[in-house]
Scaffold this active site. Structure first.
Site, PDB file in Angstrom:
ATOM      1  N   SER A 254       0.718  -1.357  -0.143  1.00 51.31           N
ATOM      2  CA  SER A 254       0.053   0.508  -0.366  1.00 51.31           C
ATOM      3  C   SER A 254       0.810   1.464   0.224  1.00 51.31           C
ATOM      4  O   SER A 254       2.211   1.058   0.024  1.00 51.31           O
ATOM      5  CB  SER A 254      -0.717   0.384   1.135  1.00 51.31           C
ATOM      6  OG  SER A 254      -0.371  -0.001   2.460  1.00 51.31           O
ATOM      7  N   LYS A 255       0.447   2.598  -0.520  1.00 48.56           N
ATOM      8  CA  LYS A 255       0.758   3.260  -0.470  1.00 48.56           C
ATOM      9  C   LYS A 255       1.449   3.802   1.378  1.00 48.56           C
ATOM     10  O   LYS A 255       2.470   4.727   1.299  1.00 48.56           O
ATOM     11  CB  LYS A 255      -0.177   4.547  -0.904  1.00 48.56           C
ATOM     12  CG  LYS A 255      -0.042   5.171  -2.094  1.00 48.56           C
ATOM     13  CD  LYS A 255      -1.106   6.271  -1.968  1.00 48.56           C
ATOM     14  CE  LYS A 255      -0.685   7.076  -3.951  1.00 48.56           C
ATOM     15  NZ  LYS A 255      -1.689   7.615  -4.056  1.00 48.56           N
ATOM     16  N   ARG A 256       1.310   3.517   2.232  1.00 48.58           N
ATOM     17  CA  ARG A 256       1.428   4.201   3.207  1.00 48.58           C
ATOM     18  C   ARG A 256       3.050   3.364   3.315  1.00 48.58           C
ATOM     19  O   ARG A 256       3.883   4.227   3.677  1.00 48.58           O
ATOM     20  CB  ARG A 256       0.436   3.606   4.202  1.00 48.58           C
ATOM     21  CG  ARG A 256       0.557   4.135   4.844  1.00 48.58           C
ATOM     22  CD  ARG A 256      -0.739   3.786   5.664  1.00 48.58           C
ATOM     23  NE  ARG A 256      -2.209   3.314   5.324  1.00 48.58           N
ATOM     24  CZ  ARG A 256      -2.226   1.820   5.522  1.00 48.58           C
ATOM     25  NH1 ARG A 256      -2.133   1.751   6.214  1.00 48.58           N
ATOM     26  NH2 ARG A 256      -2.808   2.176   5.040  1.00 48.58           N
ATOM     27  N   GLY A 258       5.525   3.307   1.015  1.00 46.16           N
ATOM     28  CA  GLY A 258       6.271   3.327  -0.086  1.00 46.16           C
ATOM     29  C   GLY A 258       5.857   3.549  -1.097  1.00 46.16           C
ATOM     30  O   GLY A 258       4.468   3.212  -1.194  1.00 46.16           O
TER      31      GLY A 258
END
Ligand code: GLU
Length: 476
Positions: A254-256, A258
Site C-alpha cells: 500500500s501507499k503507506r 512506500g
C-alpha cells in the site's frame, strides 16, 4: 487452447498505475503473446465520482513506456469498441432491460437512509450485512406506480436462493460458493450508470474475452458474474485470479509503505526492462530448478504460463529489484544508458556538454549503480575541478611527487589514448622506476587528478579525464 485467446486489462483510471495493476497488465500481455492471442485495453470509467483528470492519458503513457502495447484499445481501435465504458452506456441499459424481462433482475427503491438503517439492524443482530431483498416482493403494479411517480431506483441482480456456484480458477483451483451469501448486487445505479459487475460481464462477453486474468481482490465478485453469465445464457470465460503483492511484513502493498505507482519507479531510475523482469517474477516462476532470474521480454513471453502463477501472495523485495536493476545497468548499451543518465547529472548541476566525456563517465560508474538516480553522486568527482588545501599542495609539490609526475607524464604521453585499463599498469611501472610506492605514489596522483583524497580507482579517473586532461593536471 481451443478458443482464440483474447485477454484484457480493464483498469479504472485512478491517476497512476499501481504496481499490482501493472503486474496484472503484464501477465495478460505475456499470456496473450505466448498464445498468439490479443491483448486489449478497456477503460472502466463508469464510476463518475472517481473520475480523475488526465488519468487515462497517464495510464496509456505508462503502458507504452513499459512496452505493453495493446492490440485493441482507446487509441488503438479495434472491432469491439468503443473501449471506454462511459461510451457504452446504452448497451448496459439494453442488457439490463433484458435481465428485467427475464426475471433475473428487479427494481428497488430504497433510499440511502433506509439502506443504512437495514445495515444497522443487521449489524446489531450480528448478521452479515447485505441487501435483505425486500423489493423482490413488490408487485408489478407497485413497481409501475413507483416508476411513474419518479421515485429514484436502482436495478438489482436476483441471486438464486439456496443454490451453489462452482467454478474453477486457473490459479486457485475449484471454488464453491453458497448463493445465500451472495448479495443482490446493484447492477444499474440511480444515476443510470452500470456498476462494475454489470458492465464488466457484458463487455467481457461482447469483446469475446477468452480468459479473465485479474487481481485476487475480484475473486469474491465471481459468483455474481457467473449468475449474470448464466442469466444471459453466455459462455463463461476462463478465470485466473492473481495473488496480492505484499509488503515484507505480509500486509497488502500500500501507499503507506512506500511507492506503489509504477511511474515513480521509473522516475527513481529503475530501467523499464528491469522493472518488467522483476514484476514478472512477482508471483510467477518459470519452473522448478530454474535458477536464472534475468529474462528478456521475449524469454518471458516464451516461458509464461498461468499454471505457474502462485496462489500465495508475493512479497515485494526492493533489495532484489535493486540488484536486478544494477545487473541491467551494467549490461545496458552505453549510448542509451548515457541518454537515460543525462537528466540526473544535469539536475545535479553537472555540465554534460562534452558528450564523449559523459559517456566515459557513465562507463566508469555503471558498475556501481543500482539506480540511475545514484549517478550524480558517483559522477560528480569526474567533473570537479582541482582545488587543494595548503597541506595537500605541499604533498603534490614535494620532490618525491615531482619525480612520480615526471615519470608518469612520459608514460602517459607515449600512449595513444587512455583506455579503461591501460593507466593502472603505468603506476606499477613508475613504482619500479622511481622506487616510490604506496601512499607516496598514489596520493599525489589522486590529488593532482581530482583534488580529492578518496574516490574511484585511479585507472577509471584517468580514463574519464582523457589523455590531454591528465597530462595537464600532472603539470605541477
Ligand atoms: N475495473 C477493475 C479494476 O479496476 C477491473 C477488474 C477486472 O479486471 O475485472 O481493476
Amino acid at each position: 487452447m481451443n478458443k482464440k485467446v483474447r485477454v484484457r486489462f480493464a483498469p479504472s483510471p485512478t491517476g497512476y498505475l499501481h504496481l499490482g495493476s501493472f503486474r496484472t497488465a503484464l501477465f495478460n500481455y505475456l499470456f496473450a503473446h505466448h498464445h498468439g492471442g490479443k491483448f486489449i485495453l478497456r477503460i472502466e470509467d463508469t464510476d463518475q465520482s472517481r473520475k480523475v483528470e488526465g488519468a487515462v492519458e497517464n495510464l496509456i503513457n505508462i503502458l507504452n513506456e513499459m512496452g505493453l502495447s495493446y492490440d485493441e484499445g482507446p487509441d488503438a481501435g479495434g472491432e469491439f469498441g468503443p473501449y471506454f465504458q462511459s461510451q457504452r452506456l446504452e448497451l448496459y441499459r439494453k442488457y439490463c432491460d433484458e435481465l428485467l424481462a427475464g426475471g433475473h433482475a428487479y427494481y428497488a427503491f430504497e433510499s440511502a437512509e433506509e439502506l443504512e438503517e437495514m445495515r444497522r439492524v443487521q449489524q446489531m443482530q450480528g448478521k452479515q450485512t447485505m441487501y435483505d431483498r425486500r423489493a423482490r416482493n413488490l408487485t408489478d403494479n407497485e413497481v409501475k406506480e413507483r416508476l411513474a411517480s419518479g421515485i429514484p431506483y436502482v436495478i438489482r441482480l436476483k441471486v438464486p436462493i439456496d443454490s451453489e456456484i462452482r467454478f474453477t480458477d486457473l490459479i486457485r483451483g475449484n471454488v464453491k460458493i453458497d448463493t445465500n451469501l451472495v448479495d443482490d448486487q446493484v447492477l444499474l445505479k440511480g444515476d443510470g450508470f452500470p456498476t462494475y459487475h454489470l458492465a464488466n460481464v457484458i463487455d467481457d462477453h461482447l469483446m469475446n474475452i477468452s480468459h479473465i486474468i485479474r487481481g485476487e481482490e475480484w475473486l469474491t465478485s465471481v459468483p455474481k458474474h457467473i449468475i449474470l453469465y448464466n442469466a444471459f445464457g453466455w459462455e463463461i470465460p476462463q478465470m485466473a485470479h492473481v495473488p496480492l503483492i505484499l509488503n515484507p511484513d505480509k500486509t497488502k502493498l500500500s501507499k503507506r509503505q512506500g511507492d506503489v505507482a509504477t511511474e515513480d519507479y521509473l522516475k527513481k531510475g529503475y530501467l523499464r526492462e528491469a522493472l518488467l523482469n522483476f514484476m514478472a517474477l512477482l508471483g510467477w516462476n518459470p519452473g522448478e530448478g530454474e535458477e536464472k532470474e534475468i529474462f528478456s521480454k521475449e524469454e518471458l513471453i516464451n516461458l509464461f504460463s498461468i499454471e505457474r502463477v502462485n496462489s500465495a501472495g508475493a512479497v515485494f523485495n526492493i533489495d532484489k529489484l535493486n540488484w536486478m536493476n544494477g545487473e541491467y545497468i551494467k549490461k545496458y548499451d552505453i549510448n542509451e544508458l548515457t541518454e537515460l543518465i543525462l537528466p540526473y547529472l544535469n539536475s545535479g548541476g553537472i555540465d554534460t556538454s562534452d558528450l564523449a566525456k559523459t559517456k566515459r563517465v557513465v562507463f566508469a560508474i555503471k558498475n556501481y549503480l543500482n539506480r540511475l538516480d545514484e549517478a550524480y553522486e558517483q559522477a560528480k568527482v569526474y567533473y570537479s575541478s582541482v582545488s587543494l588545501s595548503d597541506a595537500q599542495n605541499d604533498i603534490i609539490c614535494n620532490e618525491i611527487s615531482k619525480q612520480v609526475f615526471a615519470a608518469l607524464t612520459s608514460k602517459v604521453d607515449a600512449l595513444l589514448e587512455i583506455t579503461i585499463d591501460n593507466f593502472k599498469p603505468l603506476l606499477s611501472e613508475v613504482q619500479k622506476e622511481t622506487g616510490v610506492k604506496g601512499k607516496n605514489l598514489f596520493m599525489p596522483v589522486r590529488l593532482a587528478l581530482t583534488g580529492e583524497e578518496h574516490g574511484p580507482e585511479l585507472g577509471l579517473i584517468a580514463y574519464v579525464l582523457g589523455k590531454e586532461e591528465v597530462l595537464k593536471r600532472l603539470k605541477i
